[in-house]
Design a protein around this motif. Structure first.
Motif, PDB file in Angstrom:
ATOM      1  N   ALA A 183       0.853  -1.169   0.169  1.00  0.00           N
ATOM      2  CA  ALA A 183       0.037  -0.067   0.240  1.00  0.00           C
ATOM      3  C   ALA A 183       0.897   1.298  -0.126  1.00  0.00           C
ATOM      4  N   ARG A 184       1.900   1.549   0.841  1.00  0.00           N
ATOM      5  CA  ARG A 184       3.005   2.397   0.712  1.00  0.00           C
ATOM      6  C   ARG A 184       3.515   2.670  -0.371  1.00  0.00           C
ATOM      7  N   GLN A 185       3.729   1.888  -1.620  1.00  0.00           N
ATOM      8  CA  GLN A 185       4.300   2.165  -2.627  1.00  0.00           C
ATOM      9  C   GLN A 185       3.134   2.891  -3.801  1.00  0.00           C
ATOM     10  N   ARG A 186       1.921   2.893  -3.372  1.00  0.00           N
ATOM     11  CA  ARG A 186       1.001   3.369  -4.190  1.00  0.00           C
ATOM     12  C   ARG A 186       1.356   4.562  -4.974  1.00  0.00           C
ATOM     13  N   PRO A 187       2.237   5.583  -4.387  1.00  0.00           N
ATOM     14  CA  PRO A 187       2.458   6.738  -5.029  1.00  0.00           C
ATOM     15  C   PRO A 187       3.402   6.561  -6.271  1.00  0.00           C
ATOM     16  N   LEU A 188       3.871   5.345  -6.326  1.00  0.00           N
ATOM     17  CA  LEU A 188       4.742   5.035  -7.501  1.00  0.00           C
ATOM     18  C   LEU A 188       4.073   4.775  -8.781  1.00  0.00           C
ATOM     19  N   ALA A 189       2.569   4.856  -8.499  1.00  0.00           N
ATOM     20  CA  ALA A 189       1.709   4.564  -9.659  1.00  0.00           C
ATOM     21  C   ALA A 189       1.737   5.786 -10.787  1.00  0.00           C
ATOM     22  N   ALA A 190       2.284   6.786 -10.152  1.00  0.00           N
ATOM     23  CA  ALA A 190       2.423   8.210 -10.736  1.00  0.00           C
ATOM     24  C   ALA A 190       3.343   7.898 -11.899  1.00  0.00           C
ATOM     25  N   ALA A 191       4.339   7.070 -11.780  1.00  0.00           N
ATOM     26  CA  ALA A 191       5.188   6.673 -12.905  1.00  0.00           C
ATOM     27  C   ALA A 191       5.590   5.519 -13.409  1.00  0.00           C
ATOM     28  N   PHE A 192       4.946   4.550 -12.753  1.00  0.00           N
ATOM     29  CA  PHE A 192       4.858   3.108 -13.221  1.00  0.00           C
ATOM     30  C   PHE A 192       3.559   2.397 -13.020  1.00  0.00           C
ATOM     31  N   ARG A 193       3.232   1.372 -13.780  1.00  0.00           N
ATOM     32  CA  ARG A 193       2.120   0.674 -13.777  1.00  0.00           C
ATOM     33  C   ARG A 193       2.222  -0.445 -12.724  1.00  0.00           C
ATOM     34  N   LEU A 194       1.820  -0.300 -11.570  1.00  0.00           N
ATOM     35  CA  LEU A 194       2.104  -1.487 -10.447  1.00  0.00           C
ATOM     36  C   LEU A 194       1.168  -2.487 -10.663  1.00  0.00           C
TER      37      LEU A 194
END
Length: 124
Positions: free
Chosen positions: A33-44
């Motif tokens: 859940a804490r990696q969700r901000p990475l979705a601004a740059a990556f497809r998670l």
């Protein structure tokens, strides 16, 4: 498509794929859940291994079966592959079987000590 559940977070519209594999105490979107901000740059792509989250139930985990499922998720790649705890074993098996599809491999708290039981540091 694989028989397992994969949650996708993707606000990037064109970002590289990052596939996450959880350990044994939680499931995909909860574990990362804490990696969700990475979705601004990556497809998670957050995998629920069998027996967890929205994936089919099983009597016991099997890293080989999980790796087969993950191979379907990875496809032809390229992906950044991230494994946590028991998920690192699954990520390693997948990366070995699909090396050309895995752009990077990150192992967090790997739990694959049986592979090195003869090492005196690990054996204690």
């Amino acid at each position: 498509m694989p028989e397992i559940n994969v949650t996708v977070w993707d606000e990037s519209a064109a970002g590289e794929r990052a596939v996450f594999v959880h350990g044994s105490t939680t499931w995909g979107d909860s574990a990362f859940a804490r990696q969700r901000p990475l979705a601004a740059a990556f497809r998670l792509e957050l995998v629920d291994r069998r027996g967890y989250g929205g994936s089919p139930d099983v009597d016991h985990s099997d890293a080989t079966v999980d790796a087969e499922d993950l191979l379907e998720v990875v496809g032809g790649g390229p992906v950044h592959l991230v494994g946590h705890s028991y998920g690192t074993v699954v990520a390693l098996l997948t990366a070995g079987a699909a090396a050309g599809a895995v752009r990077s491999l990150t192992l967090i708290e790997p739990s694959c000590y049986r592979a090195v039981t003869d090492d005196p540091v690990v054996g204690h």
